[in-house]
Design a protein around this motif. Structure first.
Motif, PDB file in Angstrom:
ATOM      1  N   GLY A   1     -36.024  12.545  -0.111  1.00 13.17           N
ATOM      2  CA  GLY A   1     -34.781  13.242  -0.409  1.00 13.17           C
ATOM      3  C   GLY A   1     -33.623  12.280  -0.600  1.00 13.17           C
ATOM      4  N   VAL A   2     -33.576  11.259   0.239  1.00 10.00           N
ATOM      5  CA  VAL A   2     -32.519  10.246   0.128  1.00 10.00           C
ATOM      6  C   VAL A   2     -32.651   9.484  -1.188  1.00 10.00           C
ATOM      7  CG1 VAL A   2     -31.633   8.082   1.085  1.00 10.00           C
ATOM      8  CG2 VAL A   2     -32.184   9.975   2.610  1.00 10.00           C
ATOM      9  N   ILE A   3     -33.857   9.081  -1.516  1.00 13.42           N
ATOM     10  CA  ILE A   3     -34.066   8.332  -2.763  1.00 13.42           C
ATOM     11  C   ILE A   3     -33.641   9.159  -3.963  1.00 13.42           C
ATOM     12  CG2 ILE A   3     -35.848   7.361  -4.278  1.00 13.42           C
ATOM     13  CD1 ILE A   3     -37.333   6.528  -1.682  1.00 13.42           C
ATOM     14  N   HIS A   4     -34.021  10.425  -3.982  1.00 10.95           N
ATOM     15  CA  HIS A   4     -33.669  11.288  -5.106  1.00 10.95           C
ATOM     16  C   HIS A   4     -32.154  11.498  -5.183  1.00 10.95           C
ATOM     17  CE1 HIS A   4     -33.272  15.339  -7.074  1.00 10.95           C
ATOM     18  NE2 HIS A   4     -33.968  14.674  -7.979  1.00 10.95           N
ATOM     19  N   ALA A   5     -31.515  11.741  -4.047  1.00 10.57           N
ATOM     20  CA  ALA A   5     -30.063  11.976  -4.037  1.00 10.57           C
ATOM     21  C   ALA A   5     -29.294  10.732  -4.467  1.00 10.57           C
ATOM     22  CB  ALA A   5     -29.615  12.434  -2.650  1.00 10.57           C
TER      23      ALA A   5
ATOM     24  N   ASN B   1     -19.845  10.631  -2.376  1.00 14.66           N
ATOM     25  CA  ASN B   1     -21.138  11.187  -2.788  1.00 14.66           C
ATOM     26  C   ASN B   1     -22.287  10.268  -2.392  1.00 14.66           C
ATOM     27  OD1 ASN B   1     -19.902  13.397  -3.858  1.00 14.66           O
ATOM     28  ND2 ASN B   1     -20.488  12.998  -5.956  1.00 14.66           N
ATOM     29  N   LEU B   2     -22.074   8.968  -2.496  1.00 10.41           N
ATOM     30  CA  LEU B   2     -23.124   8.022  -2.128  1.00 10.41           C
ATOM     31  C   LEU B   2     -23.399   8.076  -0.628  1.00 10.41           C
ATOM     32  CD1 LEU B   2     -25.053   5.920  -3.216  1.00 10.41           C
ATOM     33  CD2 LEU B   2     -23.278   4.208  -2.883  1.00 10.41           C
ATOM     34  N   ILE B   3     -22.370   8.145   0.181  1.00 17.49           N
ATOM     35  CA  ILE B   3     -22.542   8.239   1.635  1.00 17.49           C
ATOM     36  C   ILE B   3     -23.232   9.541   2.003  1.00 17.49           C
ATOM     37  CG2 ILE B   3     -21.289   8.475   3.821  1.00 17.49           C
ATOM     38  CD1 ILE B   3     -19.232   6.482   2.631  1.00 17.49           C
ATOM     39  N   LEU B   4     -22.810  10.639   1.394  1.00 20.42           N
ATOM     40  CA  LEU B   4     -23.456  11.924   1.668  1.00 20.42           C
ATOM     41  C   LEU B   4     -24.907  11.932   1.196  1.00 20.42           C
ATOM     42  CD1 LEU B   4     -20.607  14.452   0.853  1.00 20.42           C
ATOM     43  CD2 LEU B   4     -21.579  13.927   3.091  1.00 20.42           C
ATOM     44  N   ALA B   5     -25.182  11.262   0.095  1.00 14.99           N
ATOM     45  CA  ALA B   5     -26.553  11.203  -0.410  1.00 14.99           C
ATOM     46  C   ALA B   5     -27.468  10.477   0.567  1.00 14.99           C
ATOM     47  CB  ALA B   5     -26.586  10.514  -1.776  1.00 14.99           C
ATOM     48  N   ILE B   6     -26.921   9.523   1.312  1.00 14.14           N
ATOM     49  CA  ILE B   6     -27.729   8.772   2.266  1.00 14.14           C
ATOM     50  C   ILE B   6     -27.929   9.560   3.558  1.00 14.14           C
ATOM     51  CG2 ILE B   6     -27.778   6.696   3.711  1.00 14.14           C
ATOM     52  CD1 ILE B   6     -26.313   5.281   1.352  1.00 14.14           C
ATOM     53  N   PHE B   7     -26.884  10.187   4.065  1.00 17.39           N
ATOM     54  CA  PHE B   7     -26.971  10.856   5.362  1.00 17.39           C
ATOM     55  C   PHE B   7     -27.320  12.346   5.269  1.00 17.39           C
ATOM     56  CE2 PHE B   7     -24.268   7.164   6.290  1.00 17.39           C
ATOM     57  CZ  PHE B   7     -25.050   6.585   7.274  1.00 17.39           C
ATOM     58  N   LEU B   8     -26.886  13.015   4.224  1.00 12.00           N
ATOM     59  CA  LEU B   8     -27.189  14.435   4.003  1.00 12.00           C
ATOM     60  C   LEU B   8     -27.584  14.622   2.534  1.00 12.00           C
ATOM     61  CD1 LEU B   8     -24.086  15.919   5.852  1.00 12.00           C
ATOM     62  CD2 LEU B   8     -26.428  15.923   6.680  1.00 12.00           C
ATOM     63  N   PRO B   9     -28.821  14.277   2.193  1.00 17.40           N
ATOM     64  CA  PRO B   9     -29.224  14.257   0.778  1.00 17.40           C
ATOM     65  C   PRO B   9     -28.964  15.547   0.002  1.00 17.40           C
ATOM     66  CG  PRO B   9     -30.924  13.273   2.143  1.00 17.40           C
ATOM     67  CD  PRO B   9     -29.905  13.831   3.067  1.00 17.40           C
ATOM     68  N   PRO B  10     -29.271  16.747   0.534  1.00 17.05           N
ATOM     69  CA  PRO B  10     -29.000  17.937  -0.274  1.00 17.05           C
ATOM     70  C   PRO B  10     -27.512  18.145  -0.568  1.00 17.05           C
ATOM     71  CG  PRO B  10     -30.605  18.449   1.418  1.00 17.05           C
ATOM     72  CD  PRO B  10     -30.073  17.087   1.726  1.00 17.05           C
ATOM     73  N   LEU B  11     -26.662  17.805   0.379  1.00 22.69           N
ATOM     74  CA  LEU B  11     -25.228  17.955   0.138  1.00 22.69           C
ATOM     75  C   LEU B  11     -24.742  16.967  -0.915  1.00 22.69           C
ATOM     76  CD1 LEU B  11     -22.628  19.408   0.836  1.00 22.69           C
ATOM     77  CD2 LEU B  11     -22.314  17.802   2.722  1.00 22.69           C
ATOM     78  N   GLY B  12     -25.220  15.736  -0.842  1.00 26.16           N
ATOM     79  CA  GLY B  12     -24.868  14.747  -1.865  1.00 26.16           C
ATOM     80  C   GLY B  12     -25.335  15.179  -3.242  1.00 26.16           C
ATOM     81  N   ALA B  13     -26.540  15.748  -3.311  1.00 24.02           N
ATOM     82  CA  ALA B  13     -27.066  16.229  -4.595  1.00 24.02           C
ATOM     83  C   ALA B  13     -26.266  17.427  -5.084  1.00 24.02           C
ATOM     84  CB  ALA B  13     -28.538  16.594  -4.455  1.00 24.02           C
ATOM     85  N   LEU B  14     -25.903  18.325  -4.165  1.00 22.92           N
ATOM     86  CA  LEU B  14     -25.128  19.511  -4.549  1.00 22.92           C
ATOM     87  C   LEU B  14     -23.777  19.119  -5.134  1.00 22.92           C
ATOM     88  CD1 LEU B  14     -24.734  22.621  -4.525  1.00 22.92           C
ATOM     89  CD2 LEU B  14     -23.739  22.339  -2.256  1.00 22.92           C
ATOM     90  N   LEU B  15     -23.097  18.176  -4.507  1.00 14.53           N
ATOM     91  CA  LEU B  15     -21.792  17.754  -5.012  1.00 14.53           C
ATOM     92  C   LEU B  15     -21.915  17.033  -6.356  1.00 14.53           C
ATOM     93  CD1 LEU B  15     -20.061  16.513  -1.751  1.00 14.53           C
ATOM     94  CD2 LEU B  15     -19.654  18.640  -2.992  1.00 14.53           C
ATOM     95  N   GLN B  16     -23.047  16.410  -6.588  1.00 14.27           N
ATOM     96  CA  GLN B  16     -23.219  15.658  -7.838  1.00 14.27           C
ATOM     97  C   GLN B  16     -23.637  16.543  -8.999  1.00 14.27           C
ATOM     98  OE1 GLN B  16     -22.419  12.414  -7.886  1.00 14.27           O
ATOM     99  NE2 GLN B  16     -22.722  12.353 -10.078  1.00 14.27           N
ATOM    100  N   VAL B  17     -24.600  17.453  -8.783  1.00 14.82           N
ATOM    101  CA  VAL B  17     -25.163  18.218  -9.902  1.00 14.82           C
ATOM    102  C   VAL B  17     -24.940  19.720  -9.803  1.00 14.82           C
ATOM    103  CG1 VAL B  17     -26.916  16.497 -10.419  1.00 14.82           C
ATOM    104  CG2 VAL B  17     -27.445  18.348  -8.840  1.00 14.82           C
TER     105      VAL B  17
END
Length: 56
Positions: free
Chosen positions: A44-48, A8-24
């Motif tokens: 987007g990266v900071i928020h994710a 999730n952390l890697i996805l949040a950095i490279f694909l922020p919406p996907l990282g956020a989707l998997l988290q919340v």
């Protein structure tokens, strides 16, 4: 302290919406992240990353 999912952390950095989707899931935070990413990639990266580290 809870463990952070490294995927999730890697996805949040490279694909922020996907990282956020998997988290919340499909919540307001996900749609906010899409908006922030469209305004600029860095907000987007900071928020994710914040969502992942917060373990929401």
């Amino acid at each position: 302290m809870q463990k952070v999912n490294p995927l999730n952390l890697i996805l949040a950095i490279f694909l922020p919406p996907l990282g956020a989707l998997l988290q919340v899931g499909l919540s307001a935070h996900f749609f906010l992240n899409i908006l922030l990413t469209l305004c600029g990639f860095i907000p987007g990266v900071i928020h994710a990353v914040w969502l992942v580290l917060k373990n929401k």
